[in-house]
Design a protein around this motif. Structure first.
Motif, PDB file in Angstrom:
ATOM      1  N   ARG B  89      -1.642  -2.416   6.459  1.00 10.93           N
ATOM      2  CA  ARG B  89      -1.802  -1.268   7.349  1.00 10.93           C
ATOM      3  C   ARG B  89      -0.596  -0.343   7.278  1.00 10.93           C
ATOM      4  O   ARG B  89      -0.069   0.098   8.293  1.00 10.93           O
ATOM      5  N   LEU B  90      -0.172  -0.006   6.085  1.00  9.84           N
ATOM      6  CA  LEU B  90       0.903   0.991   5.935  1.00  9.84           C
ATOM      7  C   LEU B  90       0.374   2.354   6.340  1.00  9.84           C
ATOM      8  O   LEU B  90      -0.832   2.591   6.375  1.00  9.84           O
ATOM      9  N   PHE B  91       1.297   3.273   6.625  1.00  9.64           N
ATOM     10  CA  PHE B  91       0.913   4.666   6.853  1.00  9.64           C
ATOM     11  C   PHE B  91       0.831   5.310   5.466  1.00  9.64           C
ATOM     12  O   PHE B  91       1.807   5.856   4.955  1.00  9.64           O
ATOM     13  N   SER B 151       0.874   5.260  -0.472  1.00  6.17           N
ATOM     14  CA  SER B 151      -0.389   5.005  -1.174  1.00  6.17           C
ATOM     15  C   SER B 151      -0.190   4.876  -2.684  1.00  6.17           C
ATOM     16  O   SER B 151      -1.053   4.361  -3.376  1.00  6.17           O
TER      17      SER B 151
END
Ligand SMILES: Nc1ncnc2c1ncn2[C@@H]1O[C@H](COP(=O)(O)OP(=O)(O)O)[C@@H](O)[C@H]1O
Ligand SMILES: [Mg+2]
Lengths: 345, 266
Positions: B89-91, B151
């Motif tokens: 759940r990285l930004f 990402s």
């Protein structure tokens, strides 16, 4: 394409250099450079373009505000135009009925929109995506309908003869004069959005957009930041509304606040790049011009703009701003790697 | 006094009891392992402790003397619990550095109003935070990627960023949910040595969920074993390793002693 990229690269480098001397220097310089725009436009084209410059500045405020709540905080809202309307009608009514000066009516209109922003934002605490879009659409449209059916708010005739702002003996009663006011407002709006978004507040907004659970676990009060984003964006919309109402000829009508305007606004930030400050501004400039040039196809505009938006989302999801950003980041990364390998060898 | 204590912690999803009357004490300064088969409730335990899920009535969670049973996630984070997520759940659309800066959120020394009325102080404070986060990125070996969107990183790099983001919270308790999942053996070792270094340097208490049993056996002081949401064993790695209930639940009954030994050592 690379030429465009490198122009933006050059500009951003120059801005950084100027800002290193004094934070406000790039802003003051930009303001000074843009000040003679009406004279340039009237010499090169005609006075209609001065009106367009006014409109662009107002739409920049709307777009920057929408970008904060939608682009940065990720909250779908189709109620932004309603807040714009509240700012416009409040400021207009206060100066028409109480005879108060623009300088009082305008901030009150901004505050009224800000309060309404809390109401528009409340559904975001529980709802997401399409449901939130519907809730905010309902609120925004009900503002327009209220204006359309209430004689006090102008109903079908609209509000006329809204007085122009004055400072001493100077009156902002022509598009050239009014341009100075909206330019200053747009610049201040852009400057403040940078201040807010390039701080912990802006990062918290983005974290909420990216992943509410991860944001909360890392200490971000998600509800607080959602509402804050709605309120800030509402203040921007209120300011844009007030400026629109007092712009010559001082006339507003509920047709100025329809879903078409909302689609136009969304297109600005989608084209410019969701969550990209400069992108939203570039988007506002481009789309306002296109919007005005295609006014004769008024009925087809929602279709035209909606389709364009879908195409952008599919083929250019990061918009203009995102593409430029990525190019600059990649270049910077490659340069740093080269520097490293040079140092090593 | 333990740093984290749960008393009769339970959580049901409809009819399913994902966590059942769980009493766990995590001692300050220890590395505590949490193991158990898939679906035994390990991630649910993390979500309960960090306020992502609300526990059933009658449960109690105490952290560092505070009752956090009903606290909101952001308040729990501010008290000093950091965690990673099994699915990270990285930004994603934020840069690596920005991910860490969000982790630092509760320590930001200015409020919203100063972003408008005292922006030069904000810029200065942010610059200080940035260099502090860059130091942290150096520690986890990700400084080169500070300006990359999360990402665009590889799986292993993303795991490191998740760890860095949690560490940016300056936590007392660091909870890692399968931090080494999907990593190659070399990267597993690298990640573990980073965790150990961080623990030493910042005096952390660590709770780790891990499937690679060798990791748990080598690094943990205490291990708790879950099965169907219940605690079926607890103790030092060696004691747990020899516990028959654990071996049966965890590895199935069909294995003979040799196979069990192999599973725990490889
Ligand atoms: N949000 C949820 N809703 C319904 N069931 C859930 C939810 N979260 C976890 N569970 C269930 O709880 C059980 C424990 O899951 P989990 O804690 O993820 O196990 P582990 O992390 O040990 O593999 C599983 O049966 C899972 O399906
Ligand atoms: Mg799990």
């Amino acid at each position: 394409m690379t030429a465009i990229y490198s122009i933006f690269g050059r500009i951003s480098e120059t801005i950084e250099k100027l800002a290193a001397i004094h934070r406000l220097l790039p802003w003051i310089l930009a303001f000074a450079l843009l000040l003679p725009l009406p004279q340039i436009l009237s010499a090169l084209f005609n006075d209609y373009y001065i009106y367009l410059a006014n409109k662009i500045c107002i739409f920049i405020l709307l777009s920057v505000g929408l970008n904060i709540v939608k682009g940065f905080c990720g909250q779908v809202t189709v109620g932004h135009v309603g807040l714009y309307a509240i700012g416009a009608v409040s400021s207009a009514l206060i100066s028409l009925h109480f005879g108060w000066s623009f300088w009082l009516a305008f901030p009150i209109g901004i505050l009224a929109a800000g309060l309404a922003g809390i109401v528009v934002g409340l559904p975001s605490v529980r709802l997401e995506g399409a449901y939130l879009a519907l809730a905010t659409l309902g609120l925004g449209e009900s503002v327009r309908i209220m204006i359309a059916v209430t004689p006090l708010f102008g109903s079908s005739t609209g509000l006329l003869s809204i007085p122009a702002p004055t400072i001493g003996s100077f009156t902002f009663d022509s598009y050239t004069n009014y341009y100075y006011l909206v330019l200053a407002a747009a610049m201040i709006g852009i400057y403040l959005s940078f201040s807010i978004l390039r701080s912990a507040t802006g990062r918290a907004f983005m974290a909420v957009r990216e992943d509410t659970v991860a944001a909360a676990v890392h200490g971000v009060n998600v509800t607080k930041y959602k509402l804050l984003a709605f309120v800030i964006s509402a203040l921007y919309a209120g300011a844009a509304g007030g400026l629109f109402a007092h712009m010559p000829p001082g006339y507003i009508h509920h047709n100025n606040f329809t879903i078409i305007e909302m689609v136009t606004l969304l297109l600005m930030i989608v084209l410019g790049g969701i969550g990209h400050i400069w992108g939203g501004i570039i988007g506002a400039i481009i789309v306002t011009i296109i919007y005005d040039q295609t006014l004769e196809f008024y009925f087809y505009q929602p279709l035209l703009f909606g389709l364009t938006m879908v195409l952008i989302v599919i083929f250019m999801p990061r918009g203009i701003g995102g593409m430029i950003d990525r190019y600059l980041a990649t270049k910077k990364f490659i340069a740093s790697q080269e520097e490293k390998s040079n140092a090593a060898s | 006094m333990p740093l984290l204590e749960t008393v009769d912690l339970s959580k049901s999803f409809g009819g399913l009891r994902a966590i059942s009357n769980l009493n766990i004490n995590i001692e300050a300064g220890s590395i505590h392992g949490l193991i158990g088969p898939n679906g035994s409730g390990k991630s649910t335990f993390f979500n309960l402790v960090t306020g992502v899920y609300q526990p059933d009535p009658g449960s109690k969670i105490i952290f560092n003397g505070h009752d956090i049973t009903k606290s909101a996630s952001h308040d729990i984070g501010a008290l000093g619990i950091a965690r990673t997520f099994q699915l990270l759940r990285l930004f994603s659309e934020m840069t690596v550095l920005q991910n860490l800066m969000v982790g630092y959120h509760t320590h930001v020394p200015y409020g919203f109003m100063s972003t408008i009325f005292n922006n030069s102080a904000v810029v200065k404070k942010d610059a200080e935070t940035k260099s502090e986060m860059m130091e942290l990125l150096e520690l986890i070996g990700m400084a080169d990627y500070a300006d990359m969107p999360a990402s665009e990183l590889s799986g292993g790099q993303r795991r490191l960023v998740a760890l860095g983001r949690a560490m940016a919270m300056r936590p007392k308790l660091l909870m890692l949910d399968e931090p080494a999942a999907g990593l190659s053996p070399v990267n597993v070792d690298n990640l573990l040595s980073i965790v150990m270094a961080l623990k030493q340097r910042f005096g952390l208490t660590v709770l780790i969920v891990e499937h690679i049993l060798k990791v748990v056996m080598e690094t943990c002081d205490t291990v708790t074993v879950l099965d169907y949401g219940e605690k079926i064993g607890e103790g030092s790695p060696d004691a747990v390793k020899d516990d028959h209930a654990v071996i049966e639940a965890y590895l199935g009954q069909e294995m003979d002693d040799d196979e069990v030994r192999k599973a725990f050592n490889s």
